[in-house]
Write a protein that holds these residues in place. Structure first.
Motif, short mmCIF file in Angstrom:
data_model
loop_
_atom_site.label_atom_id
_atom_site.label_comp_id
_atom_site.label_asym_id
_atom_site.label_seq_id
_atom_site.Cartn_x
_atom_site.Cartn_y
_atom_site.Cartn_z
N ALA A 1 15.73 28.62 47.16
CA ALA A 1 16.79 28.61 48.17
C ALA A 1 17.64 29.87 48.05
N PHE A 2 17.91 30.28 46.81
CA PHE A 2 18.65 31.50 46.55
C PHE A 2 17.91 32.70 47.14
N VAL A 3 16.60 32.75 46.90
CA VAL A 3 15.79 33.86 47.42
C VAL A 3 15.77 33.85 48.94
N LEU A 4 15.71 32.66 49.55
CA LEU A 4 15.73 32.57 51.01
C LEU A 4 17.03 33.14 51.57
N LEU A 5 18.14 32.88 50.89
CA LEU A 5 19.40 33.47 51.32
C LEU A 5 19.34 34.99 51.23
N LEU A 6 18.73 35.48 50.16
CA LEU A 6 18.61 36.92 50.00
C LEU A 6 17.80 37.53 51.14
N CYS A 7 16.77 36.79 51.55
CA CYS A 7 15.87 37.31 52.59
C CYS A 7 16.48 37.23 53.98
N ASP B 1 19.86 36.39 35.19
CA ASP B 1 19.97 35.34 36.21
C ASP B 1 19.26 35.74 37.49
N LEU B 2 19.08 37.04 37.69
CA LEU B 2 18.47 37.55 38.91
C LEU B 2 16.99 37.83 38.75
N PHE B 3 16.45 37.53 37.56
CA PHE B 3 15.02 37.76 37.32
C PHE B 3 14.18 36.76 38.10
N ILE B 4 13.14 37.25 38.73
CA ILE B 4 12.22 36.42 39.51
C ILE B 4 11.00 36.13 38.65
N THR B 5 10.74 34.85 38.40
CA THR B 5 9.57 34.47 37.61
C THR B 5 8.31 34.59 38.45
N ASP B 6 7.14 34.51 37.80
CA ASP B 6 5.90 34.60 38.57
C ASP B 6 5.73 33.40 39.49
N ASP C 1 15.18 50.57 38.99
CA ASP C 1 16.52 50.26 38.49
C ASP C 1 17.61 50.83 39.40
N GLU C 2 17.34 51.99 39.98
CA GLU C 2 18.37 52.61 40.83
C GLU C 2 18.59 51.84 42.13
N GLY D 1 -6.33 41.45 51.13
CA GLY D 1 -5.07 42.16 51.01
C GLY D 1 -4.25 41.72 49.81
N TYR D 2 -3.00 42.17 49.79
CA TYR D 2 -2.12 41.88 48.66
C TYR D 2 -0.66 42.07 49.09
N ILE D 3 0.25 41.55 48.24
CA ILE D 3 1.69 41.69 48.46
C ILE D 3 2.32 42.02 47.11
N VAL D 4 3.19 43.03 47.07
CA VAL D 4 3.91 43.38 45.84
C VAL D 4 5.35 42.90 45.97
N ILE D 5 5.79 42.09 44.99
CA ILE D 5 7.10 41.46 45.03
C ILE D 5 7.94 41.98 43.87
N SER D 6 9.21 42.23 44.11
CA SER D 6 10.14 42.66 43.07
C SER D 6 10.29 41.59 42.00
N SER D 7 10.57 42.01 40.78
CA SER D 7 10.85 41.06 39.71
C SER D 7 12.33 40.74 39.60
N TYR D 8 13.15 41.40 40.40
CA TYR D 8 14.58 41.10 40.41
C TYR D 8 15.06 40.90 41.84
N ALA D 9 16.05 40.03 41.98
CA ALA D 9 16.48 39.61 43.31
C ALA D 9 17.55 40.53 43.91
N ASP D 10 18.13 41.45 43.11
CA ASP D 10 19.23 42.27 43.62
C ASP D 10 18.74 43.63 44.10
N VAL D 11 17.65 43.63 44.83
CA VAL D 11 17.14 44.86 45.46
C VAL D 11 17.24 44.70 46.97
N PRO D 12 17.26 45.81 47.72
CA PRO D 12 17.42 45.69 49.18
C PRO D 12 16.31 44.90 49.85
#
Length: 436
Positions: free
Chosen positions: A15-21, A41-46, A173-174, A98-109
């Motif tokens: 739900a948190f990730v959906l808000l981010l999206c 707290d912002l780490f995204i598990t597999d 990180d930036e 195909g494939y999809i690459v997902i961030s491991s942290y939620a605080d990215v744009p």
């Protein structure tokens, strides 16, 4: 069969990730408490990354602008690491196309770094990238910037070039900034964190430990051995039997959210799909995992639910699952639905002699975990979990010549292989699916 609290916490993260999206970046935080939010707290598990990939896939299918359609499925989630090889930087969700690459942290744009609806992942050509026995890791330090890490100070690029590890830096990180997180999402995570602490901590996910610990999922058997017996151990794979790797299928319980305690249904689904891949059975290979799962469910319904049944009491407690006393019949009838006769024997004890016999090219193991403990047995209310075992390996420490044995499984939790420590298995049982 994981404890409900585990699923609830994953739901909070989703739900948190959906808000981010679904919101624009928040440049002024009102009502949230970002000072209480830590990096971990912002780490995204597999597991969460898997769900993000499935949501993205569903959205793209709905647009009709890609080659993806309802038959496109998730194959596995591959963790990728920063230049140190220690920290996960992103995940690749490999699809049937195909494939999809997902961030491991939620605080990215943007949580999705890359995607393609037809091409293979860019690391597909790296040597040993798909070797099931290799300890090599995929290094991902920026868009289309991939390397293979075999444990030395020199990494191999996708063109075969050799690059010193210390010459690389992580671009991601930036991009990380709490301002990329909405106030609503911060408030939700803060409340979830406080609630978890009041109920015994976030580790109240049935006290499941980190990967490769004695209470966590074993993703890397070498790391597991080092965590148990010391980081200086020098381990090598000295024996193995893996006849099913190219046929292995990793359908997960999370694909079927309308069902509860359905690990047995998913295990039978994976066994059928693996058989179809191994023996090139067109009617099975052409069927999606969802279609096979639905056929397994249909077999149960046609037989008056005598193989699988779940009940929910007035308090919402779930009980039941796949019965064990007639499991052999359930497996055989599910295969017959695809005009395939199999013989099912057992149950047998999961000792190493039996494992060697049951993981040949014409056998699979359907294992009922009970005494194994964490991370698969999480509570007295969920005392069993069924998985498919298909390969084994022996690690030997070079100095002491001490050996450890591992059983490779499709566990119904992750879209890629996990391992079981055989020393923890002897009191658990399995059924042997024999293909003649």
């Amino acid at each position: 069969m994981k404890k409900r609290k585990t699923n609830q916490f994953i739901s909070i993260l989703l739900a948190f990730v959906l808000l981010l999206c679904s919101v624009v970046p928040a440049y002024a935080v009102e009502g949230g408490e970002p000072d209480q939010i830590e990096s971990q707290d912002l780490f995204i598990t597999d597991e969460v990354a898997k769900h993000i990939a499935l949501l993205f896939l569903e959205d793209m299918v709905n647009t009709g602008l890609t080659t993806w359609d309802e038959s496109t499925e998730l194959v596995r989630v591959v963790p990728m690491y920063d230049e140190t090889g220690e920290n996960i930087s992103a995940y690749t969700a490999e699809l049937t196309s195909g494939y999809i690459v997902i961030s491991s942290y939620a605080d990215v744009p943007n949580l999705i770094f890359e995607w393609a609806d037809e091409a293979e992942p860019m690391y597909a050509g790296l040597p040993a990238a798909h070797n099931a026995r290799s300890a090599a890791k995929i290094i991902y330090v920026g868009p289309v910037d991939y390397y293979l890490d075999s444990g030395s100070d020199t990494l191999t690029g996708i063109e075969g070039e050799q690059v010193p590890r210390d010459a690389l830096s992580n671009d991601f990180d930036e991009y990380r900034d709490i301002e990329n997180v909405s106030p609503e999402a911060i408030e939700m995570l803060t409340e979830a964190k406080q609630e978890a602490l009041e109920n015994g901590g976030i580790s109240a996910q049935a006290n499941i430990g980190p990967d490769n610990s004695d209470t966590g999922y074993i993703r890397d058997s070498v790391e597991y051995a080092k965590n148990l017996y010391g980081p200086n151990g020098r381990y090598e794979c000295t024996a193995w039997n893996n006849k099913w790797e190219s046929a292995a299928t990793f359908t997960i319980m999370g694909n079927f959210l309308d069902y509860k305690l359905h690990c047995g249904l998913v295990a039978i689904t994976n066994a059928i799909k693996m058989y179809g891949n191994q023996y090139n059975k067109a009617n099975i290979k052409q069927a999606t995992s969802t279609q096979v799962f639905n056929n397994v469910v249909a077999v149960n319904k046609e037989n008056d639910e005598q193989y699988y049944k779940v009940t929910v009491d007035a308090n919402g407690n779930v009980s039941g699952g796949t019965y064990r006393y007639n499991l052999d019949q359930f497996i055989e009838k599910s295969f017959l639905n695809y005009a395939t006769h199999v013989d099912v024997y057992g149950p047998y004890w999961c000792n190493m002699d039996n494992i060697r016999n049951a993981t040949t090219a014409n056998r699979l193991m359907l294992i009922n975990l009970h005494t194994y403990g964490l991370p698969y047995i999480t509570s007295a209310q969920s005392p069993y979990h069924m998985v498919i075992g298909y390969a084994w390996a022996c690690l030997t420490e070079k100095n002491t010549l001490t050996s450890m044995y591992f059983l490779k499984i499709s566990d119904g939790h992750f879209p890629s292989a996990r391992n079981l420590d055989v020393t923890r298995l002897p009191a658990d049982q399995y059924w042997e699916i024999y293909f003649g």
